[in-house]
Design a protein around this motif. Sequence first.
Motif, PDB file in Angstrom:
ATOM      1  N   SER A  94       0.378  20.232   6.069  1.00 49.30           N
ATOM      2  CA  SER A  94      -0.155  20.952   4.900  1.00 49.30           C
ATOM      3  C   SER A  94      -1.495  20.380   4.459  1.00 49.30           C
ATOM      4  O   SER A  94      -2.420  21.121   4.132  1.00 49.30           O
ATOM      5  N   GLU A 121      -4.962  22.365   4.330  1.00 46.84           N
ATOM      6  CA  GLU A 121      -5.637  22.474   3.033  1.00 46.84           C
ATOM      7  C   GLU A 121      -7.083  21.997   3.163  1.00 46.84           C
ATOM      8  O   GLU A 121      -8.015  22.646   2.670  1.00 46.84           O
ATOM      9  N   ARG A 163     -10.518  24.076   2.565  1.00 46.63           N
ATOM     10  CA  ARG A 163     -11.545  23.621   1.616  1.00 46.63           C
ATOM     11  C   ARG A 163     -12.897  23.440   2.303  1.00 46.63           C
ATOM     12  O   ARG A 163     -13.929  23.836   1.765  1.00 46.63           O
TER      13      ARG A 163
END
Length: 111
Positions: free
Chosen positions: A97, A101, A105
């Motif tokens: 995860s 992520e 970003r």
Amino acid sequence: MLCAVADEYGLGVAFEIHDHFAASVNDAGAYDVATRAMEAIGVPHGQESVPMRASEDFGVFGWGAKAAMLCLGSGEDHAALHNPDYDFPDDLIPIGSAIFERIGRDLLGNA
């Protein structure tokens, strides 16, 4: 060329396809995005060009998009993927995860 050499020496050559599958071939740019993300959050990673039979149908994703395959290793003392005794270690979920992520970003400019 191979067949010409075989003919020259009176050798026979035959080719067969066994276990055909769509190999995952990492796009260089996608690989760079993934490795930068892993390095930014301190996740060690392997090498880009190591062949991996686990690509299965994930290789198809790279046909229409820039793709890189990430495999979260469960350790040398853990059963290999697709073995009957394989059990995905849930401790890898936060790591995976965090990688995705960070990739999101980075791609959106929200570091």
